[in-house]
Design an enzyme around this catalytic site. Structure first.
Site, PDB file in Angstrom:
ATOM      1  N   ASP A  34       0.962  -1.319   0.030  1.00  0.00           N
ATOM      2  CA  ASP A  34      -0.077  -0.213   0.067  1.00  0.00           C
ATOM      3  C   ASP A  34       0.970   1.132  -0.001  1.00  0.00           C
ATOM      4  O   ASP A  34       0.432   2.117  -0.472  1.00  0.00           O
ATOM      5  CB  ASP A  34      -0.904  -0.102   1.227  1.00  0.00           C
ATOM      6  CG  ASP A  34      -1.805  -1.054   1.223  1.00  0.00           C
ATOM      7  OD1 ASP A  34      -2.778  -1.199   2.040  1.00  0.00           O
ATOM      8  OD2 ASP A  34      -1.753  -1.755   0.338  1.00  0.00           O
ATOM      9  N   GLU A  36       3.731   1.860  -1.293  1.00  0.00           N
ATOM     10  CA  GLU A  36       4.225   1.940  -2.440  1.00  0.00           C
ATOM     11  C   GLU A  36       3.014   2.906  -3.448  1.00  0.00           C
ATOM     12  O   GLU A  36       3.102   4.091  -4.332  1.00  0.00           O
ATOM     13  CB  GLU A  36       4.683   1.139  -3.362  1.00  0.00           C
ATOM     14  CG  GLU A  36       5.144   1.199  -4.819  1.00  0.00           C
ATOM     15  CD  GLU A  36       6.365   2.144  -4.974  1.00  0.00           C
ATOM     16  OE1 GLU A  36       6.771   2.747  -4.008  1.00  0.00           O
ATOM     17  OE2 GLU A  36       6.266   2.601  -6.168  1.00  0.00           O
ATOM     18  N   TYR A  37       1.748   2.238  -3.355  1.00  0.00           N
ATOM     19  CA  TYR A  37       0.667   2.762  -3.978  1.00  0.00           C
ATOM     20  C   TYR A  37       0.233   4.461  -3.581  1.00  0.00           C
ATOM     21  O   TYR A  37       0.432   5.323  -4.295  1.00  0.00           O
ATOM     22  CB  TYR A  37      -0.705   1.869  -3.544  1.00  0.00           C
ATOM     23  CG  TYR A  37      -1.757   2.359  -4.483  1.00  0.00           C
ATOM     24  CD1 TYR A  37      -2.645   3.485  -3.593  1.00  0.00           C
ATOM     25  CD2 TYR A  37      -2.414   2.295  -5.708  1.00  0.00           C
ATOM     26  CE1 TYR A  37      -4.097   4.158  -4.434  1.00  0.00           C
ATOM     27  CE2 TYR A  37      -3.414   2.782  -6.439  1.00  0.00           C
ATOM     28  CZ  TYR A  37      -4.287   3.782  -5.848  1.00  0.00           C
ATOM     29  OH  TYR A  37      -5.350   4.233  -6.438  1.00  0.00           O
ATOM     30  N   ASP A  38       0.484   4.537  -2.258  1.00  0.00           N
ATOM     31  CA  ASP A  38       0.154   5.861  -1.684  1.00  0.00           C
ATOM     32  C   ASP A  38       1.308   6.803  -2.032  1.00  0.00           C
ATOM     33  O   ASP A  38       0.885   8.062  -2.536  1.00  0.00           O
ATOM     34  CB  ASP A  38       0.123   5.959  -0.344  1.00  0.00           C
ATOM     35  CG  ASP A  38      -1.069   5.025   0.379  1.00  0.00           C
ATOM     36  OD1 ASP A  38      -1.095   4.517   1.280  1.00  0.00           O
ATOM     37  OD2 ASP A  38      -2.153   4.691  -0.530  1.00  0.00           O
ATOM     38  N   LEU A  84     -36.395  -7.721  -8.207  1.00  0.00           N
ATOM     39  CA  LEU A  84     -36.607  -9.077  -8.559  1.00  0.00           C
ATOM     40  C   LEU A  84     -37.755  -9.777  -7.793  1.00  0.00           C
ATOM     41  O   LEU A  84     -38.147  -9.147  -6.619  1.00  0.00           O
ATOM     42  CB  LEU A  84     -35.205 -10.013  -7.996  1.00  0.00           C
ATOM     43  CG  LEU A  84     -34.088  -9.627  -8.754  1.00  0.00           C
ATOM     44  CD1 LEU A  84     -32.724 -10.510  -8.026  1.00  0.00           C
ATOM     45  CD2 LEU A  84     -34.231 -10.584 -10.264  1.00  0.00           C
ATOM     46  N   GLU A 113     -26.482 -17.007  -9.281  1.00  0.00           N
ATOM     47  CA  GLU A 113     -25.642 -16.049  -8.600  1.00  0.00           C
ATOM     48  C   GLU A 113     -25.928 -15.653  -7.224  1.00  0.00           C
ATOM     49  O   GLU A 113     -26.893 -16.013  -6.724  1.00  0.00           O
ATOM     50  CB  GLU A 113     -25.579 -14.486  -9.301  1.00  0.00           C
ATOM     51  CG  GLU A 113     -25.304 -14.714 -10.762  1.00  0.00           C
ATOM     52  CD  GLU A 113     -25.829 -13.365 -11.534  1.00  0.00           C
ATOM     53  OE1 GLU A 113     -25.894 -12.181 -10.827  1.00  0.00           O
ATOM     54  OE2 GLU A 113     -25.902 -13.401 -12.705  1.00  0.00           O
ATOM     55  N   LYS A 115     -26.761 -13.507  -4.180  1.00  0.00           N
ATOM     56  CA  LYS A 115     -27.571 -12.174  -3.878  1.00  0.00           C
ATOM     57  C   LYS A 115     -26.882 -11.340  -3.079  1.00  0.00           C
ATOM     58  O   LYS A 115     -27.169 -11.360  -1.747  1.00  0.00           O
ATOM     59  CB  LYS A 115     -29.008 -12.456  -3.726  1.00  0.00           C
ATOM     60  CG  LYS A 115     -29.947 -11.176  -3.878  1.00  0.00           C
ATOM     61  CD  LYS A 115     -31.278 -11.382  -3.662  1.00  0.00           C
ATOM     62  CE  LYS A 115     -32.020 -10.143  -3.811  1.00  0.00           C
ATOM     63  NZ  LYS A 115     -31.613  -9.121  -2.745  1.00  0.00           N
ATOM     64  N   GLU A 170     -24.226  -4.234  -7.791  1.00  0.00           N
ATOM     65  CA  GLU A 170     -24.426  -4.077  -6.203  1.00  0.00           C
ATOM     66  C   GLU A 170     -23.277  -3.533  -5.466  1.00  0.00           C
ATOM     67  O   GLU A 170     -22.400  -4.337  -5.589  1.00  0.00           O
ATOM     68  CB  GLU A 170     -25.044  -5.579  -5.742  1.00  0.00           C
ATOM     69  CG  GLU A 170     -25.823  -5.495  -4.331  1.00  0.00           C
ATOM     70  CD  GLU A 170     -27.214  -5.051  -4.524  1.00  0.00           C
ATOM     71  OE1 GLU A 170     -27.670  -4.984  -5.713  1.00  0.00           O
ATOM     72  OE2 GLU A 170     -28.117  -4.986  -3.570  1.00  0.00           O
ATOM     73  N   LYS A 286     -31.484 -16.853 -12.887  1.00  0.00           N
ATOM     74  CA  LYS A 286     -31.810 -16.199 -14.081  1.00  0.00           C
ATOM     75  C   LYS A 286     -31.824 -17.132 -15.398  1.00  0.00           C
ATOM     76  O   LYS A 286     -30.848 -17.984 -15.373  1.00  0.00           O
ATOM     77  CB  LYS A 286     -30.553 -15.195 -14.576  1.00  0.00           C
ATOM     78  CG  LYS A 286     -30.502 -13.997 -13.464  1.00  0.00           C
ATOM     79  CD  LYS A 286     -29.419 -13.101 -13.477  1.00  0.00           C
ATOM     80  CE  LYS A 286     -29.256 -12.083 -12.313  1.00  0.00           C
ATOM     81  NZ  LYS A 286     -27.913 -11.196 -12.638  1.00  0.00           N
TER      82      LYS A 286
HETATM   83  N1  LIG Z   1     -27.976  -8.253  -5.363  1.00  0.00           N
HETATM   84  C1  LIG Z   1     -27.577  -9.084  -6.160  1.00  0.00           C
HETATM   85  O1  LIG Z   1     -26.535  -9.684  -6.147  1.00  0.00           O
HETATM   86  C2  LIG Z   1     -28.345  -9.058  -7.672  1.00  0.00           C
HETATM   87  C3  LIG Z   1     -29.328  -8.231  -7.856  1.00  0.00           C
HETATM   88  C4  LIG Z   1     -30.150  -8.353  -9.123  1.00  0.00           C
HETATM   89  C5  LIG Z   1     -31.456  -7.572  -9.546  1.00  0.00           C
HETATM   90  O2  LIG Z   1     -31.543  -6.723  -8.492  1.00  0.00           O
HETATM   91  C6  LIG Z   1     -31.616  -7.708 -10.627  1.00  0.00           C
HETATM   92  C7  LIG Z   1     -32.810  -6.903 -11.061  1.00  0.00           C
HETATM   93  C8  LIG Z   1     -33.196  -7.105 -12.426  1.00  0.00           C
HETATM   94  F1  LIG Z   1     -34.434  -6.434 -12.873  1.00  0.00           F
HETATM   95  C9  LIG Z   1     -32.823  -8.110 -13.193  1.00  0.00           C
HETATM   96  C10 LIG Z   1     -31.786  -8.878 -12.940  1.00  0.00           C
HETATM   97  C11 LIG Z   1     -31.199  -8.519 -11.582  1.00  0.00           C
HETATM   98  O3  LIG Z   1     -30.174  -9.301 -11.221  1.00  0.00           O
HETATM   99  C12 LIG Z   1     -29.346  -9.065 -10.037  1.00  0.00           C
HETATM  100  N2  LIG Z   1     -28.359 -10.020  -9.859  1.00  0.00           N
HETATM  101  C13 LIG Z   1     -27.749  -9.810  -8.693  1.00  0.00           C
HETATM  102  N3  LIG Z   1     -26.886 -10.713  -8.495  1.00  0.00           N
END
Ligand SMILES: NC(=O)c1cc2c(=O)c3cc(F)ccc3oc2nc1N
Length: 327
Positions: A34, A36-38, A84, A113, A115, A170, A286
């Protein structure tokens, strides 16, 4: 040092700092300490003070936060930021799966994924340059928090390619930063943040970017808002493209061939969740094909091609601090 030499040196410092920053905050593999970065950052700030015409909007010196704003201006989202729909149990997940089948037939796959439990933000780039960042707001209109988002080290100020693109992600506060922040506030007898999500939201709604810069915020990008010209045909390809452009996308994602594999993924993370260095409040599922997402469309509020499985709320009994009764 004359202007011409300074210009060359500033360019060198930009490249050095962007490389160090990418290694540390996106790859999580710093190549220099760090200090060095600073040191290098300090040299850049000095040169920008000496030669103000050499300061550019994508300068790494933006990371420390500029002047205090008196308010946030409003931003109209070109593509609405929807939220969502939720699933709470296996039955809900099977319903979601059935609805997809009815609409697009049996030949589809999912992407799962984590959230992230933070604040949804939208980042806009023009010719590779980060030009605007905004909160979700009511989905149509958000707040311009560009200055604060520039202090998040894992947000590239310039992409690896000069594309114009809008991405969604996010912003969040890692648990370690949250604990350190609350410890500091306790020592200063300030009100504590209830959880990392509130701390992240509170930090990004500060009008003083230097406060945001001090909060060690981070971000995972999860969607390209306008995939049109990128040519990607699936969500998973979109996430790979985000990483190629220099964004941080969460690595714990997985393609699932069917809802059984989705449930397996959910059970795995229900177990492993406490080991993560950040809070998650569920798993996002998704449909992978963008054509099928298009076919499924959205309601006024939510996409029909995604659902958020929410973990059961833990019985968290927040132990109230002993309230010293003022005598
Ligand atoms: N909090 C999250 O990690 C996260 C949130 C959303 C969303 O809110 C979201 C809202 C949409 F209309 C469409 C895809 C989305 O995909 C998302 N994917 C994520 N990984």
């Amino acid at each position: 040092m004359d202007l011409q030499t300074a210009e060359i040196r500033v360019k060198e410092l930009h490249n050095l700092l962007n490389q160090y920053n990418y290694e540390y905050h996106v790859l999580d593999k710093p190549s220099v300490p760090d200090a060095e970065y600073d040191r290098v950052l300090h040299e850049l700030i000095e040169l920008e003070q000496q030669f103000p015409e050499l300061k550019s909007p994508d300068s790494p010196s933006e990371r420390v936060g500029g002047e205090v704003l008196d308010m946030f201006s409003k931003v109209q989202h070109q593509t609405p930021m929807l939220s969502l729909g939720n699933a709470f149990n296996e039955e809900d997940l099977k319903d979601f799966d059935r609805r997809i089948r009815q609409a697009v037939g049996d030949n589809f796959s999912f992407v799962c994924e984590l959230k992230i439990d933070g604040l949804a933000v939208s980042l806009k780039y023009e010719d590779g340059l980060f030009v605007q960042g905004a909160t979700r707001g009511d989905g149509q209109t958000g707040e311009d928090i560009t200055a604060n988002l520039k202090t998040i080290r894992s947000i590239p100020l310039r992409l690896n390619e000069n594309v114009s693109i809008e991405v969604r992600g996010e912003a969040f506060m890692p648990r370690k930063s949250f604990n350190a922040l609350n410890k500091l506030r306790e020592e200063k007898e300030e009100e504590l943040f209830a959880n990392p999500r509130n701390a992240a939201a509170g930090s990004l709604r500060q009008l003083d970017p230097r406060i945001a810069a001090s909060r060690n915020l981070d971000i995972f990008l999860y969607n390209i808002a306008d995939v049109g010209e990128t040519g990607v045909v699936s969500h998973s390809e979109g996430l790979d493209l985000l990483e190629k452009l220099g964004f941080k996308a969460n690595r714990e994602r997985r393609r699932c061939a069917n809802i059984e594999e989705v449930i397996e993924f959910i059970n795995y993370w229900t177990e492993k969740r406490p080991e993560l260095p950040y809070d998650i409040d569920g798993i996002v599922i998704k449909v992978d094909s963008l054509d099928q997402q298009q076919e499924l469309g959205t309601t006024a509020k939510s996409p029909r091609w995604a659902v958020a499985y929410k973990f059961p709320a833990e019985e968290v009994v927040t132990k109230l601090k002993d309230i010293e009764l003022s005598v």
